[in-house]
Design a protein around this motif. Structure first.
Motif, short mmCIF file in Angstrom:
data_model
loop_
_atom_site.label_atom_id
_atom_site.label_comp_id
_atom_site.label_asym_id
_atom_site.label_seq_id
_atom_site.Cartn_x
_atom_site.Cartn_y
_atom_site.Cartn_z
N GLN A 147 76.91 126.62 131.66
CA GLN A 147 75.95 128.07 131.60
C GLN A 147 74.25 126.93 131.68
OE1 GLN A 147 76.90 131.45 130.50
NE2 GLN A 147 75.48 132.32 132.43
N TYR B 136 73.59 133.36 137.81
CA TYR B 136 74.97 132.12 136.53
C TYR B 136 73.77 131.06 135.56
CZ TYR B 136 78.08 130.23 134.63
OH TYR B 136 79.50 129.81 133.65
N ASN C 66 81.45 130.82 139.49
CA ASN C 66 81.53 129.46 139.31
C ASN C 66 83.22 128.87 139.80
OD1 ASN C 66 81.81 131.00 137.19
ND2 ASN C 66 82.41 128.75 136.34
N LEU D 162 74.62 131.00 142.20
CA LEU D 162 75.14 130.10 141.28
C LEU D 162 74.00 129.58 139.87
CD1 LEU D 162 77.51 129.12 140.06
CD2 LEU D 162 78.26 126.79 141.42
N GLY E 166 84.29 135.72 138.86
CA GLY E 166 83.29 134.51 138.71
C GLY E 166 82.72 133.45 139.86
#
Length: 429
Positions: free
Chosen positions: A318, A260, A387, A256, A385
């Motif tokens: 993001q 990401y 998140n 993450l 994903g």
């Protein structure tokens, strides 16, 4: 000198010895945290794979679930001092093995994962031993304070280790595996201190000694105690679901941050630093000014705060790492309150001669379904994903927490009548 004076001097001696013992264990923990940070960062940047992190986590958690019950029985049967030293030794041994791998086969991912996984198996066993030692050396009225101090110390360790590791990774020109030698040195320091510490041995009554003492009967005795107590099983189930719903975050956090959100080693370290900073702040308050009078209420409110913070982590746009930084600072504060409250509940309500067995049972049951959360993270993170998966699990966690509070006896768990009248302490180790 009257009996009360002797008891006070004995308790004071034990408390001083305990703080020296804890200092050694905190030094050893520093090396372990640093080693884990370095290797997870190395694997994340090398593979950028959620599956690799999932395999690593499963290798640590699944074997520990089956090994911990045996450890709990050993804790109540044999010298806790020697068991503690042995658990530390094996962790240091596998760190040496990791150093050898980095020198000779630095890209052998499977071997690195396997060795770190085996090393991680000894950590819950080590924690169970130390947890069983605490109430035998610390008076009941000092447990909250000492647990808060230990939480503070652990947080300082968790704060400094990532800083040193991240700075080393960013600035050093020599191989990163050289940092792993620190883990070996910290083990030697902890072992040296342990040699001079006398740990009280809990002597079981004749009635307890006469009972069947095989492994399964010992484990069953710990489980039976929890079933008889008011609110123990709901508390264990709450822990189990917390571990299950937290699992995706613990596995996917490196991805993450580093992938990401396009962060770097310092960003990864800063999240850990702020988490530990929150723990330090709360631990200082808990050990000095703030006293949680209703432990279970403090625990539940703190867990609620953690879940809400994780929701913000999951929905952060993001590149907006500041939301993660703030959220993990709050998580740290709540984590300190929840851990100190829960640990003090266990130490106050479980008799001394059952501490090892009960610790192993609760560790086994509370971690039994966390591998499922890890597995979900590995299987669905790429598709959903990272998140989004963290978001879904946080919502599930909130719903479970509400149910356990409203419809079980969890609220009454700290009101037990479990005075330990069948055991006494003598210094034998």
């Amino acid at each position: 000198m009257n009996q009360n004076t002797k008891t006070e001097e004995y308790n004071e001696y034990n408390q001083k010895s305990f703080m020296f013992l804890y200092f050694g264990q905190a030094v050893s923990l520093f090396g372990s945290v640093l080693t884990t940070f370095v290797i997870i960062f190395h694997l994340t940047m090398l593979t950028q794979s959620a599956l690799v992190l999932t395999i690593l986590t499963l290798l640590v958690t699944v074997p520990a679930i089956f090994i911990t019950p045996f450890g709990g029985v050993l804790i109540d049967k044999f010298s806790r001092k020697y068991l503690l030293g042995s658990a530390d030794f094996f962790q240091a041994f596998f760190t040496l093995a990791l150093i050898w791998v980095f020198i000779n086969e630095a890209t052998n991912i499977l071997l690195i994962i396997l060795l770190l996984g085996i090393k991680g198996i000894f950590q819950p066993f080590h924690q169970s031993i130390f947890s069983a030692i605490i109430p035998s050396m610390v008076p009941r009225d000092k447990l909250m304070q000492k647990n808060s101090i230990m939480q503070l110390g652990n947080a300082l360790v968790g704060l400094m280790a990532p800083i040193i590791a991240a700075l080393f990774i960013a600035l050093a020109t020599w191989p990163v595996y050289q940092l792993l030698w620190i883990d070996v040195v910290t083990f030697l320091i902890a072992a040296f201190i342990l040699i001079f510490i006398k740990i009280p041995k809990v002597v079981r009554s004749k009635q307890q000694e006469g009972q069947e003492n095989g492994f399964f009967s010992e484990f069953k005795e710990g489980l039976s105690f929890l079933r008889r107590g008011k609110g123990f099983i709901p508390l264990l189930l709450t822990f189990a679901f917390i571990n299950f719903t937290f699992a995706p975050l613990s596995v996917l956090l490196p991805l993450l941050i580093l992938i990401y959100h396009s962060g770097n080693a310092l960003d990864f370290a800063l999240v850990t630093i702020l988490l530990q900073g929150g723990i330090i702040f709360a631990s200082i308050l808990l050990s000095t000014k703030v006293k949680v009078t209703k432990l279970i209420s403090g625990f539940l409110v703190a867990i609620l705060g953690i879940y809400v913070s994780i929701l913000f982590v999951a929905v952060a746009p993001q590149g907006e790492l500041w939301i993660l930084f703030l959220s993990f600072l709050i998580v740290g504060v709540c984590l300190a309150v929840s851990q100190v409250s829960a640990t003090t509940i266990w130490h106050k309500t479980v008799p001394l001669h059952l501490q090892g067995r009960v610790a192993s049972v609760r560790t086994t049951l509370s971690t039994s379904i966390s591998p499922l959360g890890v597995l979900f993270a590995g299987l669905f993170a790429d598709e959903l994903g990272a998140n989004n998966l963290i978001l879904y699990f946080a919502i599930i966690g909130l719903l479970i927490l509400f149910f356990m509070f409203m419809f079980t006896s969890l609220r009454h768990v700290e009101h037990q009548d479990t005075e330990d009248v069948d055991s006494k302490e003598v210094n034998t180790d």
